[in-house]
Design a protein around this motif. Structure first.
Motif, PDB file in Angstrom:
ATOM      1  N   GLY A  97     -69.791  -2.964  15.582  1.00 23.09           N
ATOM      2  CA  GLY A  97     -69.071  -3.504  16.730  1.00 23.09           C
ATOM      3  C   GLY A  97     -69.300  -4.984  16.964  1.00 23.09           C
ATOM      4  N   ARG A  98     -70.123  -5.635  16.139  1.00 25.01           N
ATOM      5  CA  ARG A  98     -70.465  -7.046  16.390  1.00 25.01           C
ATOM      6  C   ARG A  98     -70.193  -7.936  15.197  1.00 25.01           C
ATOM      7  NH1 ARG A  98     -76.869  -6.097  17.228  1.00 25.01           N
ATOM      8  NH2 ARG A  98     -77.138  -8.342  17.003  1.00 25.01           N
ATOM      9  N   CYS A  99     -69.849  -7.383  14.019  1.00 24.97           N
ATOM     10  CA  CYS A  99     -69.604  -8.228  12.843  1.00 24.97           C
ATOM     11  C   CYS A  99     -68.121  -8.620  12.780  1.00 24.97           C
ATOM     12  CB  CYS A  99     -70.051  -7.521  11.563  1.00 24.97           C
ATOM     13  SG  CYS A  99     -68.915  -6.232  11.003  1.00 24.97           S
ATOM     14  N   GLU A 100     -67.809  -9.542  11.874  1.00 20.04           N
ATOM     15  CA  GLU A 100     -66.440 -10.040  11.739  1.00 20.04           C
ATOM     16  C   GLU A 100     -65.460  -8.895  11.461  1.00 20.04           C
ATOM     17  OE1 GLU A 100     -66.268 -12.808   8.523  1.00 20.04           O
ATOM     18  OE2 GLU A 100     -64.084 -12.925   8.559  1.00 20.04           O
ATOM     19  N   ARG A 101     -65.797  -7.989  10.556  1.00 15.53           N
ATOM     20  CA  ARG A 101     -64.878  -6.911  10.190  1.00 15.53           C
ATOM     21  C   ARG A 101     -64.702  -5.899  11.329  1.00 15.53           C
ATOM     22  NH1 ARG A 101     -62.498  -9.887   7.339  1.00 15.53           N
ATOM     23  NH2 ARG A 101     -62.958 -10.164   5.137  1.00 15.53           N
ATOM     24  N   CYS A 102     -65.793  -5.532  11.991  1.00 11.10           N
ATOM     25  CA  CYS A 102     -65.652  -4.606  13.122  1.00 11.10           C
ATOM     26  C   CYS A 102     -64.749  -5.197  14.193  1.00 11.10           C
ATOM     27  CB  CYS A 102     -67.018  -4.274  13.722  1.00 11.10           C
ATOM     28  SG  CYS A 102     -67.923  -3.046  12.761  1.00 11.10           S
ATOM     29  N   ARG A 103     -64.889  -6.510  14.426  1.00 10.07           N
ATOM     30  CA  ARG A 103     -64.074  -7.158  15.453  1.00 10.07           C
ATOM     31  C   ARG A 103     -62.602  -7.159  15.081  1.00 10.07           C
ATOM     32  NH1 ARG A 103     -64.842  -7.847  20.226  1.00 10.07           N
ATOM     33  NH2 ARG A 103     -64.190 -10.004  20.395  1.00 10.07           N
ATOM     34  N   GLN A 104     -62.304  -7.003  13.768  1.00  8.79           N
ATOM     35  CA  GLN A 104     -60.907  -6.914  13.324  1.00  8.79           C
ATOM     36  C   GLN A 104     -60.402  -5.473  13.260  1.00  8.79           C
ATOM     37  OE1 GLN A 104     -61.738  -8.962   9.593  1.00  8.79           O
ATOM     38  NE2 GLN A 104     -60.347 -10.609  10.164  1.00  8.79           N
ATOM     39  N   GLY A 105     -61.224  -4.525  13.664  1.00 11.92           N
ATOM     40  CA  GLY A 105     -60.832  -3.115  13.571  1.00 11.92           C
ATOM     41  C   GLY A 105     -61.096  -2.519  12.208  1.00 11.92           C
ATOM     42  N   MET A 106     -61.733  -3.296  11.317  1.00 12.55           N
ATOM     43  CA  MET A 106     -62.031  -2.800   9.965  1.00 12.55           C
ATOM     44  C   MET A 106     -63.458  -2.267   9.915  1.00 12.55           C
ATOM     45  SD  MET A 106     -60.188  -5.834   7.795  1.00 12.55           S
ATOM     46  CE  MET A 106     -60.574  -5.137   6.190  1.00 12.55           C
ATOM     47  N   TYR A 107     -63.748  -1.319  10.812  1.00  9.80           N
ATOM     48  CA  TYR A 107     -65.138  -0.851  10.950  1.00  9.80           C
ATOM     49  C   TYR A 107     -65.619  -0.042   9.757  1.00  9.80           C
ATOM     50  CZ  TYR A 107     -62.025   2.526  13.162  1.00  9.80           C
ATOM     51  OH  TYR A 107     -60.972   3.354  13.442  1.00  9.80           O
ATOM     52  N   THR A 108     -64.688   0.429   8.898  1.00  6.60           N
ATOM     53  CA  THR A 108     -65.156   1.118   7.691  1.00  6.60           C
ATOM     54  C   THR A 108     -65.676   0.121   6.653  1.00  6.60           C
ATOM     55  OG1 THR A 108     -62.953   1.161   6.681  1.00  6.60           O
ATOM     56  CG2 THR A 108     -63.562   3.046   8.037  1.00  6.60           C
ATOM     57  N   SER A 109     -65.401  -1.163   6.874  1.00  6.37           N
ATOM     58  CA  SER A 109     -65.943  -2.225   6.012  1.00  6.37           C
ATOM     59  C   SER A 109     -66.981  -3.043   6.775  1.00  6.37           C
ATOM     60  CB  SER A 109     -64.823  -3.149   5.535  1.00  6.37           C
ATOM     61  OG  SER A 109     -63.821  -2.415   4.885  1.00  6.37           O
ATOM     62  N   CYS A 110     -67.684  -2.414   7.706  1.00  5.70           N
ATOM     63  CA  CYS A 110     -68.702  -3.098   8.532  1.00  5.70           C
ATOM     64  C   CYS A 110     -69.666  -3.880   7.638  1.00  5.70           C
ATOM     65  CB  CYS A 110     -69.464  -2.062   9.345  1.00  5.70           C
ATOM     66  SG  CYS A 110     -70.826  -2.752  10.296  1.00  5.70           S
ATOM     67  N   LEU A 111     -69.944  -5.104   8.028  1.00  5.83           N
ATOM     68  CA  LEU A 111     -70.843  -5.957   7.240  1.00  5.83           C
ATOM     69  C   LEU A 111     -72.309  -5.567   7.453  1.00  5.83           C
ATOM     70  CD1 LEU A 111     -69.011  -9.373   7.796  1.00  5.83           C
ATOM     71  CD2 LEU A 111     -68.745  -7.756   5.911  1.00  5.83           C
ATOM     72  N   ASN A 112     -72.547  -4.700   8.431  1.00  7.17           N
ATOM     73  CA  ASN A 112     -73.918  -4.227   8.672  1.00  7.17           C
ATOM     74  C   ASN A 112     -74.076  -2.767   8.261  1.00  7.17           C
ATOM     75  OD1 ASN A 112     -75.283  -6.537   9.754  1.00  7.17           O
ATOM     76  ND2 ASN A 112     -73.927  -6.375  11.537  1.00  7.17           N
TER      77      ASN A 112
END
Ligand SMILES: [Zn+2]
Ligand SMILES: [Zn+2]
Length: 363
Positions: A97-112
Motif C-alpha cells: 500500500g505504500r510503494c509505487e506499484r501499489c499506489r498504481q493499483g498494481m499490488y500484485t507487483s508490489c515492490l515490497n
C-alpha cells in the motif's frame, strides 16, 4: 484450529495451530472452501514464489493454499465495511500500500513482496505465498482483498471468483474493451477456461480455444468458446489464420505454458495485435523477435489479479453473465488434501478445479 503445514519439499502434515487474530483493518474468516492451483504444487514441491521471513518456505510452520473463500466470523477494531456472517472470496495479494506499484493499483507487483517480517515489515501480504494461506480452518485477511460472494454461488464455485479475476486482469492488459475483437485462448486449464468465459462475457468475438485434450475443449464450449481447436490434431497457427480471414486474431491470451506457445501466439496474431502471457514453462522460450518487431506486436506478462479485477469478475458472476461452475469438478474433505492434490495433478477422472472443505472431515 487444524491446518496443513509444509515440512520438507513435497511434505504436508495436518497439525494444530492457534486461530489467528484480526488486526485493525482485517477480518477473521472461517474458511469454507479452498481450491488447489498449479502454483500450490510449485510452492509445495520447489518453494518459489513462496518466501517466508526472507527464506524458502520449508519447515517454517507455513500453511500454503491461496484460492479460498469463507464466512466472516470476527471484525478487526475499525472494520465497518463488512458484517459478521457475510460470505466472501479473497484476493491473494494485499500489497504494502505504500510503494509505487501499489499506489498504481498494481499490488500484485508490489515492490515490497515478501517484506512482511522483522524490522523491514512493510505490511505486504500474499496468502499462501508470504503469509499463511487457505489449507487451514481459519485465516485473517485485509478488507481490501475481500469480495462478496453472490448468493446463488456454492462455496466450491466461489473459489473460482479469484481465477476469473486473473482472466479479467489479463483482458485488462489486452486493452479492456474487447467487444468485437477476435480472441484466441491457448490452453484449457482453469485460467484459460476462465479467460474464455470472461472474454465471451465482455463481448469478444469470435472466442477461439486451443488445447490438446478433447474433454477440456468440451468444457471450453460450455463456458463460451465459439470454436475449439485440438492442437494435437491440426496445426493451430494455420487453423487460427483460416478462422480470421487469413490475417490473424486481434488478441491472444496464452494460458498453456507450453515451450513453443509464445512463438505460436505471435504467429496467430494480426499485425499490431496483442499477446497476454498468463502461464510459463520452466525453460526459456525461443521466440521470433523479428516477427514481433516488424509486425508491431505487443507482449504483456501478468501476475495474479491487480486493479480490483476480482471485484469486477465477481460482478459479472453476480449478474449471471459469467458462470464458472463447469470448471469445478471434485470436492474433498479437509483431511483428504493429499488425495485432492493427486486428483488435480494427475487429472484423475477429468479433474479441473479440485476443492477441499476445511470444516469437513471424512474417514
Ligand atoms: Zn492460483
Ligand atoms: Zn507495495
Amino acid at each position: 484450529m487444524k491446518a496443513w503445514v509444509l515440512g520438507d519439499p513435497g511434505e504436508l502434515t495436518l497439525v494444530d495451530k492457534p486461530v489467528p487474530r484480526p488486526g485493525a483493518a482485517e477480518v477473521l474468516l472461517r474458511i469454507d472452501a479452498t481450491a488447489i492451483c498449479a502454483t500450490d504444487l510449485e510452492v509445495i514441491g520447489h518453494g518459489p514464489p513462496a518466501v517466508i521471513g526472507g527464506e524458502p518456505p520449508f519447515n517454517r510452520n507455513f500453511t500454503p493454499g491461496h484460492e479460498y473463500m469463507g464466512t466472516i466470523v470476527e471484525l478487526g477494531s475499525t472494520v465497518d465495511e463488512f458484517v459478521v456472517g457475510e460470505r466472501v472470496a479473497v484476493e491473494i495479494h494485499a500489497g504494502c500500500g505504500r510503494c509505487e506499484r501499489c499506489r498504481q493499483g498494481m499490488y500484485t507487483s508490489c515492490l515490497n513482496y515478501g517484506r512482511n517480517y522483522g524490522e523491514f515489515n512493510k505490511g505486504h501480504r500474499a496468502n499462501g505465498f508470504t503469509t499463511d494461506g487457505g489449507f487451514a480452518q481459519y485465516a485473517v485477511n485485509h478488507i481490501n482483498t475481500l469480495v462478496r460472494v453472490p448468493e446463488h454461488l456454492s462455496d466450491e464455485v466461489a473459489t473460482l471468483i479469484v481465477t476469473a479475476g486473473t482472466a479479467m486482469y489479463g483482458l485488462d492488459v489486452l486493452g479492456g474493451l474487447v467487444a468485437g475483437e477476435s480472441l484466441v485462448v491457448t490452453g484449457a486449464g482453469p485460467i484459460g477456461l476462465s479467460a474464455v468465459a470472461v472474454g465471451k462475457a465482455l463481448g469478444a468475438s469470435p472466442v477461439i480455444l486451443t488445447d490438446i485434450v478433447d474433454s477440456r475443449l468440451d468444457v471450453g464450449t460450455r463456458v463460451g468458446a465459439d470454436v475449439v481447436i485440438n492442437a494435437s490434431k491440426e496445426p493451430v497457427v494455420e487453423a487460427v489464420r483460416k478462422l480470421t480471414s487469413g490475417v490473424g486474431a486481434n488478441l491472444v491470451f496464452e494460458c498453456s505454458g507450453a515451450p513453443n506457445a509464445v512463438d505460436e501466439a505471435i504467429h496467430m496474431l494480426k499485425r499490431g495485435g496483442r499477446v497476454c502471457l498468463g502461464a510459463f514453462s520452466n525453460t526459456p522460450s525461443l521466440v521470433d523477435i523479428g516477427h514481433v518487431v516488424t509486425n508491431n506486436i505487443y507482449l504483456y506478462g501478468i501476475r495474479g489479479e491487480g486493479q480490483s479485477a476480482v471485484r469486477r469478475a465477481a460482478s459479472l458472476i453476480a449478474q449471471k453473465k459469467l458462470d464458472p461452475s463447469p470448471l469445478h469438478t471434485h470436492t474433498f474433505a479437509f483431511n483428504q488434501l493429499p488425495t485432492a492434490i493427486r486428483y488435480f495433478k494427475e487429472k484423475v477422472d477429468g479433474a479441473i478445479k479440485v476443492v477441499i472443505k476445511p470444516q469437513e472431515f471424512r474417514d
